[in-house]
Write a protein that holds these residues in place. Structure first.
Motif, short mmCIF file in Angstrom:
data_model
loop_
_atom_site.label_atom_id
_atom_site.label_comp_id
_atom_site.label_asym_id
_atom_site.label_seq_id
_atom_site.Cartn_x
_atom_site.Cartn_y
_atom_site.Cartn_z
N LEU A 9 0.86 -1.18 0.00
CA LEU A 9 0.00 0.00 0.00
C LEU A 9 0.89 1.23 0.00
N ILE A 10 0.65 2.15 -0.91
CA ILE A 10 1.47 3.36 -1.02
C ILE A 10 0.66 4.55 -0.56
N GLY A 11 1.12 5.21 0.50
CA GLY A 11 0.42 6.35 1.07
C GLY A 11 -0.28 5.97 2.36
N ALA A 40 4.39 11.27 9.17
CA ALA A 40 3.12 11.21 9.91
C ALA A 40 2.03 10.64 9.02
N ALA A 41 1.01 10.08 9.66
CA ALA A 41 -0.14 9.56 8.93
C ALA A 41 -1.05 10.69 8.49
N ALA A 42 -1.69 10.52 7.34
CA ALA A 42 -2.75 11.43 6.88
C ALA A 42 -2.31 12.89 6.88
N ASP A 47 -5.54 15.16 5.98
CA ASP A 47 -5.42 16.01 7.17
C ASP A 47 -6.69 16.86 7.31
N PRO A 48 -7.22 17.00 8.52
CA PRO A 48 -8.52 17.69 8.67
C PRO A 48 -8.53 19.14 8.22
N TRP A 49 -7.39 19.83 8.26
CA TRP A 49 -7.36 21.21 7.79
C TRP A 49 -7.09 21.30 6.30
N ASN A 50 -6.84 20.15 5.66
CA ASN A 50 -6.57 20.15 4.23
C ASN A 50 -7.78 19.74 3.40
N ASN A 51 -8.92 19.47 4.05
CA ASN A 51 -10.13 19.12 3.32
C ASN A 51 -11.34 19.67 4.08
N ALA A 52 -12.49 19.61 3.42
CA ALA A 52 -13.68 20.22 4.01
C ALA A 52 -14.31 19.38 5.10
N GLY A 53 -14.06 18.07 5.08
CA GLY A 53 -14.58 17.21 6.14
C GLY A 53 -16.09 17.14 6.20
N SER A 185 -8.13 8.03 9.67
CA SER A 185 -7.00 7.33 9.04
C SER A 185 -6.04 6.80 10.10
N SER A 186 -5.73 7.62 11.10
CA SER A 186 -4.80 7.21 12.14
C SER A 186 -5.32 6.01 12.92
N GLU A 187 -6.63 5.99 13.19
CA GLU A 187 -7.19 4.85 13.92
C GLU A 187 -7.14 3.57 13.08
N LEU A 188 -7.44 3.68 11.80
CA LEU A 188 -7.37 2.51 10.93
C LEU A 188 -5.93 2.00 10.82
N LEU A 189 -4.98 2.94 10.72
CA LEU A 189 -3.57 2.54 10.63
C LEU A 189 -3.09 1.92 11.94
#
Length: 504
Positions: A9-11, A40-42, A47-53, A185-189
């Motif tokens: 898996l890449i990314g 760091a992950a995600a 990242d929450p500040w990099n998308n609208a969520g 993402s962090s929880e899944l990882l």
């Protein structure tokens, strides 16, 4: 020494994390290695500040329900996206119940989703949108509001100083969500790490080479030690956001030929005044400017990040040749190949409106950005806001005829033999990630998929069924996921986080 693994898996964003979690549940004995170039992950698009969520489910995003030339409203895309989001909700609920995910409030919270327009023509459109959507089970709780008094009650920041002689209207849904895809993402990882997956941060995949037996030779550079790891993998997934296109090009698969990428960066203004943050609790989406890409739809947006409320407005489009926020200025130029140059040139001719829009955005000052906010908040004060840089998106350019066409959705690119796949594009992306990754499983593992179906149905009970056509099943999985994810309605419009310090 060459290592062997079943899956690479890449990314370390939401897509790779989701696919890894699915595979761990379906085939726990398979070996999996995940590589992320950052420490760091995600840290990019997830990242929450990099998308609208927003938890994209087409409740408030008007670009998913366009108006036809005859005045009717096309809701087919809105229904499809909402169906796909329900798949994500079910998988996350399964994850909470089975120890894959922890406290759901760490990554998902209830927030009203609201569509906002002003002007007589736009009000007429929004009424037609409501009439079309509210007849469907997935949108049955939507409200139509055109009363200034009710507007002021629900959206006090937006009502203050507004001239209501200009008619307004809202489509309001209490069942929306805010999602912190970084935490998810962090929880899944973390689950993948606990289950024995090799998680390697600070490692950059440099090359992908197809072997005669169908496997892939994957070369990975440790960015700290500068040492190279070499792996042989039966399957590779490229979930590297803007970095996916260059890696798919390196793989040489014919399915990636003709694809290009158009990078668009983004900025938001973030509220620094706690009093204002507490007075607004909704995701309010407007209409995109003429010539603007769908990802630039303006929105006044409540976010819940690490349990703390925040408020942002935007996005404001920018441009850079980088394919990642932490990328290189040579990314775009290196992506130009003989097989996609005509696609790129074709888009350059057909998307002059987008070019004009981007130039106007680049010339806009910080004061000009605050002035744009005044359409939503007539009494906005620039001293209450700070400018932040958001994520980098690479929009898909697909070959069409002798030229190319710019697409604003997501596209799964998979080799015919199913040994490699990657995800290109952006919105609605993360919110429909579970559906997209199940599509990858079906396309790349056709022999195993039938055996996996019972387990997949356990994780996603509605799999293979259109919930918009099965109201009883929709109600069943909706009630289950609402309870499991603790998504209680916010119809009383009182702040759920009144006792929590806001992000400021």
């Amino acid at each position: 020494m060459t290592e062997k693994t079943d899956v690479v898996l890449i990314g370390a964003g939401i897509m790779s994390a989701t696919l890894g979690a699915l595979l761990r549940q379906l085939q726990p004995e398979w070996s999996i290695s995940l590589f992320e170039r950052l420490d760091a992950a995600a840290a990019e698009s997830s990242d929450p500040w990099n998308n609208a969520g927003t938890g994209h489910s087409a409740l408030c995003e008007l670009n998913y329900s366009p108006q036809n030339p005859d005045g009717s409203v096309d809701i087919s895309k809105a229904i499809d996206i909402n169906e796909r989001f329900q798949v994500s909700r079910q998988f996350w609920s399964y994850g909470v119940e089975n120890g894959i995910l922890g406290d759901p409030s760490a990554f998902i919270n209830p927030i009203p989703h609201v569509s906002f327009v002003h002007g007589a023509d736009n009000v007429d459109y929004l009424r037609k949108r409501y009439e079309a959507l509210s007849r469907h089970p997935l949108f049955s709780t939507m409200e139509y509001i055109d009363s200034p008094d009710e507007f002021a009650k629900r959206l006090p920041l937006m009502a203050r100083g507004r001239d209501f002689s200009d008619p307004i209207a809202l489509n309001w849904t209490d069942e929306g969500t805010d999602i912190d895809f970084g935490s998810l993402s962090s929880e899944l990882l973390a689950y993948l790490g606990r289950s024995g997956v090799d998680l390697a941060f600070g490692h950059e995949v440099r090359d992908l080479t197809k072997q005669s037996d169908g496997s892939w030779l994957v070369k990975v550079r440790n960015l700290r030690t500068r040492r190279t790891r070499t792996l042989i993998s039966k399957f590779v997934f490229v979930g590297a956001g803007g970095g996916a296109l260059p890696l798919l090009q390196k793989s040489g698969i014919k399915e990636a030929k003709g694809f290009g990428g158009f990078p668009i960066s983004g900025q938001f203004i973030r509220c620094t005044n706690p009093d204002l943050i507490y007075k607004h609790e909704a995701k309010v989406y407007g209409k995109a400017a003429v010539g603007a890409p769908p990802m630039s739809v303006p929105h006044l947006d409540t976010r819940i990040i690490k349990g703390r409320p925040g408020l942002l407005f935007g996005p404001y489009a920018g441009w850079t040749p980088k394919f990642l926020k932490d990328g290189k200025n040579t990314d775009l130029f290196k992506s130009v190949k003989p097989n996609n140059i005509f696609s790129l040139l074709g888009v350059g001719v057909t998307e002059l409106g987008l070019t004009k829009y981007l130039v106007s955005e680049l010339l806009k000052s910080e004061a000009g950005k605050v002035a744009t906010l005044e359409e939503f908040m007539p009494r906005a004060d620039g001293h209450d806001w700070e400018l932040i840089t958001a994520g980098q998106r690479v929009q898909v350019i697909r070959r069409k005829g002798a030229g190319g066409v710019l697409e604003f959705g997501t596209a799964v690119v998979a080799a015919e033999d199913g040994t490699i796949a990657g995800l290109l594009g952006a919105s609605p992306g993360a919110s429909t990630g579970v559906s997209a990754m199940i599509d990858v499983l079906q396309r790349c593992f056709p022999r195993e998929y039938d055996d996996w179906s019972p387990k997949l149905k356990e994780m996603v009970p509605s799999l293979g069924v259109k919930l918009s056509e099965n109201q009883a099943l929709f109600q069943e999985v909706w009630d289950w996921s609402t309870k499991t994810l603790n998504l209680n309605s916010v119809s009383d419009n009182t702040p759920k986080h009144a006792g929590v310090a806001p992000i400021a």
